[in-house]
Design a protein around this motif. Structure first.
Motif, mmCIF file in Angstrom:
data_model
loop_
_atom_site.group_PDB
_atom_site.id
_atom_site.type_symbol
_atom_site.label_atom_id
_atom_site.label_comp_id
_atom_site.label_asym_id
_atom_site.label_seq_id
_atom_site.Cartn_x
_atom_site.Cartn_y
_atom_site.Cartn_z
ATOM 1 N N UNK A 112 0.745 -1.566 -0.155
ATOM 2 C CA UNK A 112 0.416 0.167 -0.063
ATOM 3 C C UNK A 112 1.069 0.926 0.075
ATOM 4 N N UNK A 113 2.031 0.872 0.604
ATOM 5 C CA UNK A 113 2.940 2.437 0.473
ATOM 6 C C UNK A 113 3.898 2.769 -0.812
ATOM 7 N N UNK A 114 3.973 1.184 -1.493
ATOM 8 C CA UNK A 114 4.904 1.522 -2.783
ATOM 9 C C UNK A 114 4.431 2.216 -3.998
ATOM 10 N N UNK A 115 3.234 3.349 -3.870
ATOM 11 C CA UNK A 115 3.115 4.381 -4.448
ATOM 12 C C UNK A 115 4.002 5.494 -4.597
ATOM 13 N N UNK B 216 7.596 2.759 -5.238
ATOM 14 C CA UNK B 216 8.125 4.481 -6.786
ATOM 15 C C UNK B 216 9.242 5.102 -6.948
ATOM 16 N N UNK C 207 7.703 0.616 -16.871
ATOM 17 C CA UNK C 207 7.519 1.272 -16.829
ATOM 18 C C UNK C 207 6.617 1.527 -15.209
ATOM 19 N N UNK C 208 6.682 2.837 -15.376
ATOM 20 C CA UNK C 208 6.249 3.157 -13.931
ATOM 21 C C UNK C 208 5.092 2.753 -13.358
ATOM 22 N N UNK C 209 4.575 2.916 -14.506
ATOM 23 C CA UNK C 209 2.989 3.004 -14.192
ATOM 24 C C UNK C 209 2.480 1.524 -13.587
ATOM 25 N N UNK D 106 3.579 -0.116 -11.440
ATOM 26 C CA UNK D 106 3.765 -0.095 -10.145
ATOM 27 C C UNK D 106 1.774 -0.139 -9.793
ATOM 28 N N UNK D 107 1.188 0.402 -10.399
ATOM 29 C CA UNK D 107 -0.125 1.113 -10.211
ATOM 30 C C UNK D 107 -0.965 -0.505 -9.965
ATOM 31 N N UNK D 108 -0.922 -1.668 -10.596
ATOM 32 C CA UNK D 108 -1.556 -2.325 -10.254
ATOM 33 C C UNK D 108 -0.624 -3.279 -9.711
ATOM 34 N N UNK E 299 0.455 -2.899 -6.995
ATOM 35 C CA UNK E 299 -0.507 -2.325 -5.245
ATOM 36 C C UNK E 299 -1.306 -3.466 -4.918
ATOM 37 N N UNK E 300 -2.129 -3.752 -5.675
ATOM 38 C CA UNK E 300 -3.000 -4.898 -4.644
ATOM 39 C C UNK E 300 -3.146 -5.961 -6.076
ATOM 40 N N UNK F 184 -0.719 -8.302 -3.410
ATOM 41 C CA UNK F 184 -0.693 -9.021 -2.697
ATOM 42 C C UNK F 184 -2.580 -10.274 -2.803
ATOM 43 N N UNK G 82 10.943 11.880 -6.360
ATOM 44 C CA UNK G 82 9.790 12.647 -6.992
ATOM 45 C C UNK G 82 9.116 13.832 -7.386
#
Lengths: 908, 126, 66
Positions: free
Chosen positions: A81-84, A88, A280-282, A284-286, A288-289, A292, A543
């Protein structure tokens, strides 16, 4: 049943499939049609976290400690949950600095310190090699168990086998070959292995499906679903509160979670797939869930399998670590047990391959290269260094796997292997303070990081590694029981008297205390030096900017030929030239040789090399061909400050220039409007003067005639005087209207709020214009409702509008058969009054413009009829009262002027 | 010697006053109320001089002037523009289009009569 | 990952919720030898809380696309 050749065949078929996938992935990458450029593949590759230790060991831990396996997966779930921000930041920094391993990351953060990178590499190897051994053991052991089916062996003494017949050796060698093929195909500046990632993602699917298949079998085939299984287990006394009793206290539950949360960030293989292989940094978004979710799915059946195994094998001594495999075997499910074996194989091979690649990068970039560079001092001429680096990596891969094998060979079956997963976690967790604090705090220095790492690692070795040796019989047990030399206070697993803790929790507490303590203490001892401050800014502020920007903190003399030559040596001619040409193109330079040898170019060469040999070595190499002037700390801080200010400014500037553009556009429009208004004002003035001049001309002409010539005949005299009076009236009317309009426009009119009955008002207006109507002889038609139609407004002004419309209608109606009509009606909440005539009508183009000043008849220089101000004034009055006015017309058939007013409350 | 003067204006009162002035000066007068009528009357009566308003319906004075100059039969006809458009640009436009004189309304009757007299005698004033 | 600051903060919220559910005395409330619908309460609670957390995380990052 499953014969040995059959199992071997299937194992190789599976490895062949992996090989094919990896090959295909690499080919696609070469053609720029990447298969791993997908957030799902990225999330699946992260599942390399789940090793054979998960696949087999979770069930074992569940059987022994209840929920003891769960923190290993809850930790990553929470930290994800903190990967954002956290992950990143790591990805962004690593991409901009071409960081390719944890050792490089830490070395780079603390001023590109070679020594620090070396220490990290050593700790990583020592911490992780046993973990690799565990995977080898899992493969060998599952192979042996499967081979000996259908009976389930209680225990196998793998190490009694001669080395050359030892499955594990061959496993190690095959994996070494595989890793070399896909990990060291070429020396790449970005150090990404797309084929390998594709294969790892595939393995993640296989191991998940295999585990779930066994779980479904255990739950729904051996028993009647979850409830039934739990019920039976409870009666057999296997079911306890999972956390408190199972794990011996909540502090262990918490400590293991923290450990796993750190491990998933700092395990070399996780860093490899999550950071180095990230495309691709994007993505990471997926992750995140989805990552887990993967962990959740692979854990659902852990407890059911453990319970089913305990129920099936009660009293037989079958190791719970093998339930995943032995449960299907014991119930004659040959294909399912083969599938389970393949799943375990996936889990183990995936881990070994990625971990070995990550470790070999560290060993070559942070241990071997610095050593060689120091020995050469100057570059040995003509050596193909690129090939040399690749050979070093390949050698490292083989050595690491053989080390794993040796560890397995000597420690197999001993205590040391059982909880080695957590011991490994605790070892790599020592990287976390230097990495994570260093991402958020600028004050960390390389001394602090070094001290923290060494102390943490020392405590780890003392409280976990040495005791595991003792338990394996390699050290006297007295050491463990009574402390070294009988000093009780130094008992390794009750350090300073801290007793009664789980060994992992104990180690984590003390090692982190010393690690973080040492890190902070020494970091605060002295301020960061130039290099440390530079790198700290680059990491901590990573960032703040959309794209990574390298700061060029370099001043000195360099020659482009030497930089290019250096890159060619490590990357090969073609690759280096391609990179330099691309860089030159970005700077609008034709050929690399024409590049200016400035800070930017030196920085580029250094990052290019960093990808291949690590940042610390790259710095040394570049320094060897350039003459760098040392910058003072003040100077560096100044530059950094400026750079960040410039970046802030440039961001602001961008914003500002966008705003400015918008403002300019607005100004342009406003200017156009002003010009238009000015032009209109000019036209207005010209029209007004024209309208004034015409009656004046008549008045003057006739006045002069009468003045000059007293002999003018009496009737003519009277006629001329009449004209003078008429024109004077016309003139004053015009003056009044101009003033009236100006008054309305400037808002100086006092509006009254009368309740006006429109029907009555129309009658009054008709009375006023009655004379006009009868003079011209037009026929009047009226359609007015009987009941009152009340609006709120200024009676006089509304009268003005009506009179204006009526007199216009009369004026334009034809002399013969002229007709005008007035109607009043109500539509919804508005009253509508229309005044029509059967005159010449209005051209469509003029329907709107007649409401403009002096524009009513037709434009151009043709003479308008009337003063040309009646309609503009009417429009302003109607609009002021919240209504609208317009005209409908068919040319040559007449025009209808309509205005609507909102109905007043009294009218309802 | 009696000359024929064409007075063109859409304001009847202006026409009336100019007509009176011209007649008193001894000229014959024909009139027209708009631009097209002016051209028609011009072709029919062949006047010696035209007094021309500018702002009129159906062909304004500038257009009439252009047409008159374009026609070889009337190209030399003296034209006096009598306009309420008083700006210098308009005056220049009128002269450029071929008017021989440009007088702004409201006008001095003496000036008008004097100018007409000059034009009829062939003195070119601008 | 161009997440908005809001998304990041929501994820931190998920993290804190996770701490509350799994690492506070709340856990002890459910860590008991009882069963519910045939399932041990602790098993149900742990996996239920876990699923809730990852669903919230998924909603947070994927929901923003609309």
């Amino acid at each position: 049943m499953l014969t040995t050749p059959f199992i071997v065949l299937y194992s190789f078929l599976y490895l062949g499939l992996l090989f094919a996938i990896a090959y295909w992935g690499d080919r696609r990458a070469d053609r720029n049609r990447s298969v791993v450029a997908s957030p799902t593949v990225y999330a699946l590759s992260l599942a390399v976290y789940c090793t054979a230790w998960t696949f087999y060991g979770s069930v074992g831990r569940a059987a022994a400690t209840g929920a003891g396996f769960l923190p290993i997966y809850l930790g990553p779930t929470l930290i994800a949950a903190l990967w954002g921000t956290l992950l990143l930041k790591m990805v962004r920094v690593s991409k901009s600095q071409r960081i390719t391993s944890i050792a490089d990351f830490i070395a780079s953060r603390y001023g590109k310190s070679q020594r620090l990178g070396g220490v990290v590499a050593v700790i990583a190897v020592i911490g992780v090699v046993p973990y690799i051994a565990l995977q080898l053991k899992a493969i060998a052991r599952s192979f042996t168990i499967l081979q000996s089916g259908p009976e389930v062996q209680t225990d196998t003494l793998l190490t009694t086998m001669p080395v050359l017949q030892d499955t594990a050796l061959y496993v190690a060698l095959v994996l070494a070959a595989f890793t070399i093929l896909f990990g060291t195909r070429h020396l790449d500046a970005s150090e990404r292995h797309e084929g390998m990632v594709a294969a790892i993602a595939f393995e993640s699917i296989v191991k998940l499906l295999a585990f779930i298949a066994v779980g479904v079998f255990a739950t729904y085939f051996l028993h009647d679903g979850f409830a039934d299984l739990f019920n039976k287990a409870e009666r057999a006394g296997y079911l306890n509160p999972l956390v408190g009793e199972g794990m011996g206290g909540y502090e262990n539950w918490f400590a293991l979670t923290l450990l796993a949360a750190l491990a998933v960030m700092v395990l070399p293989r996780q860093f490899q797939v999550a950071v180095v292989e990230n495309s691709d940094e994007d993505h990471l978004r997926r992750a995140v869930w989805m990552f887990p979710l993967y962990l959740f799915l692979i854990n659902i059946f852990v407890i059911p399998i453990a319970l089913a195994g305990q129920l099936s094998f009660a009293g037989t001594g079958v190791d719970a670590d093998t339930f995943v495999l032995t449960l299907p075997m014991a119930h004659d499910q040959a294909m399912l047990s083969l599938f389970a074996f393949i799943g375990g194989l996936s889990a183990a091979t995936g881990m070994v391959i990625v971990e070995t690649i990550a470790l070999s990068t560290m060993v070559s970039n942070n241990l071997v290269m610095p050593f060689l560079l120091r020995r050469w001092k100057r570059l040995p001429p003509d050596a193909d260094l690129g090939q040399l680096v690749l050979r070093i990596r390949r050698g490292a891969i083989i050595v690491i796997l053989l080390l794993g094998y040796l560890y397995f060979r000597f420690a197999s079956g001993a205590y040391a292997l059982v909880s080695i997963g957590l011991i490994s976690f605790a070892a790599v967790a020592q990287f976390a303070p230097a990495m994570i604090i260093g991402l958020y705090w600028r004050g960390g220095t390389h001394r602090g990081a070094m001290a923290g790492l060494l102390m943490g690692f020392g405590v780890w070795a003392y409280t976990l590694l040495l005791p595991s040796f003792a338990k394996s019989g390699w050290l006297p047990m007295d050491f463990l029981l009574y402390g070294p030399f009988g000093i009780e206070l130094l008992r390794p697993q009750a350090l300073f008297g801290l007793d009664g803790m789980n060994e992992i929790t104990h180690c984590l507490f003390w090692s982190m205390t010393f690690n973080i303590g040492g890190y902070l203490f020494l970091s605060l001892w002295r301020p960061p030096n130039v290099h440390e401050a530079t790198q700290a800014t680059l990491f901590v502020d990573a960032l703040k900017h959309e794209r990574p920007i390298g700061i060029r903190l370099w001043r000195g003399k360099a020659e482009i030929k030497q930089l290019l030559g250096l890159a060619e040596r490590f990357l090969g001619n073609a690759r280096a030239r391609r990179a330099f040409t691309a860089f030159a193109a970005r700077r609008d330079v034709q050929v690399p040789e024409d590049l200016p040898a400035d800070a930017e170019t030196v920085h580029f060469a250094e990052t290019l090399l960093a990808g291949a040999i690590g940042s610390a070595s790259a710095r040394v190499m570049v320094a060897s061909v350039t003459a760098e002037e040392t910058l003072g700390l003040d100077e560096v801080l100044h530059i950094l400050d400026e750079a960040s200010q410039i970046r802030a400014y440039s961001h602001e500037l961008e914003q500002k220039s966008r705003e400015l553009e918008a403002a300019t556009a607005e100004l342009k429009t406003a200017n156009e409007q002003l010009k238009e208004i000015d032009r209109m004002k000019d036209d207005f003035m010209s029209s007004v003067t024209h309208e004034l001049r015409t009656p004046l001309a008549s008045i003057r002409a006739f006045s002069e005639i009468l003045y000059d010539d007293p002999k003018v005949a009496l009737d003519e005299r009277r006629r001329f005087l009449g004209i003078i009076v008429d024109e004077t009236n016309r003139l004053s009317r015009l003056v009044n209207q101009v003033l009236d309009l100006a008054k309305i426009e400037s808002g100086h009119v006092q509006w009254r709020d009368d309740a006006v009955d429109l029907g009555v008002l129309i009658e009054q207006a008709l009375a006023v214009t009655e004379q006009l109507i009868s003079e011209k002889g037009v026929r009047l038609e009226r359609a007015l409702p009987e009941n009152p139609c009340v609006v709120t407004g200024d009676t006089d002004r509304l009268m003005q509008v009506l009179v204006n419309l009526l007199s216009n209608a009369v004026k334009y109606a034809p002399d013969r058969d002229g007709r005008i009509g007035v109607t009043l009606s109500r539509s919804k909440d508005r009253y509508r009054i229309s005044v029509r005539d059967n005159g010449p009508g209005i051209a469509p183009a003029d329907l709107e413009s007649i409401f403009e000043k002096f524009r009513q008849a037709s434009g151009g220089e043709d003479k308008p009829i009337g003063t040309g101000l009646g309609l503009p004034i009417s429009r302003r009055i109607v609009e002021h009262l919240g209504g609208r006015i317009w005209v409908e017309s068919v040319e040559r058939k007449g025009a209808t002027f309509i205005f609507e007013l909102p109905a007043g409350r009294e009218g309802d | 010697m009696s000359k024929k003067v064409l007075v063109v204006d859409d304001e009847p009162n202006i026409v009336l006053s100019v007509e009176f002035l011209m007649k008193r000066a001894g000229h014959e007068v024909v009139t027209a109320g708009d631009g097209e009528e002016a051209l028609r009357v011009l072709a029919e009566t062949k006047p010696d001089l035209m007094i021309l308003d500018v702002m009129m319906p159906r062909k304004n004075g500038f257009e009439v002037c252009t047409d008159v100059r374009a026609n070889p039969e009337t190209a030399d006809l003296p034209i006096l523009m009598l306009s309420a458009k008083g700006r210098e640009a308009e005056r220049e436009k009128g002269l450029a289009l071929g008017a021989n004189a440009y007088i702004t309304k409201p006008f001095s009757t003496h000036e008008l009569v004097a100018r007409v007299d000059e034009l009829l005698r062939g003195v070119i004033h601008t | 990952m161009r997440q908005s600051a809001l998304t990041r903060q929501r994820l931190v919220g998920v993290f804190v919720l996770g701490l509350l559910l799994l690492y506070s005395p709340v856990l002890a409330l459910f860590d008991v030898a009882a069963e519910w619908a045939g399932f041990p309460v602790s098993y149900l609670y742990l996996f239920g809380a876990w699923l809730l957390l990852l669903l919230l995380a998924a909603l947070t990052v994927e929901g923003g696309k609309q």
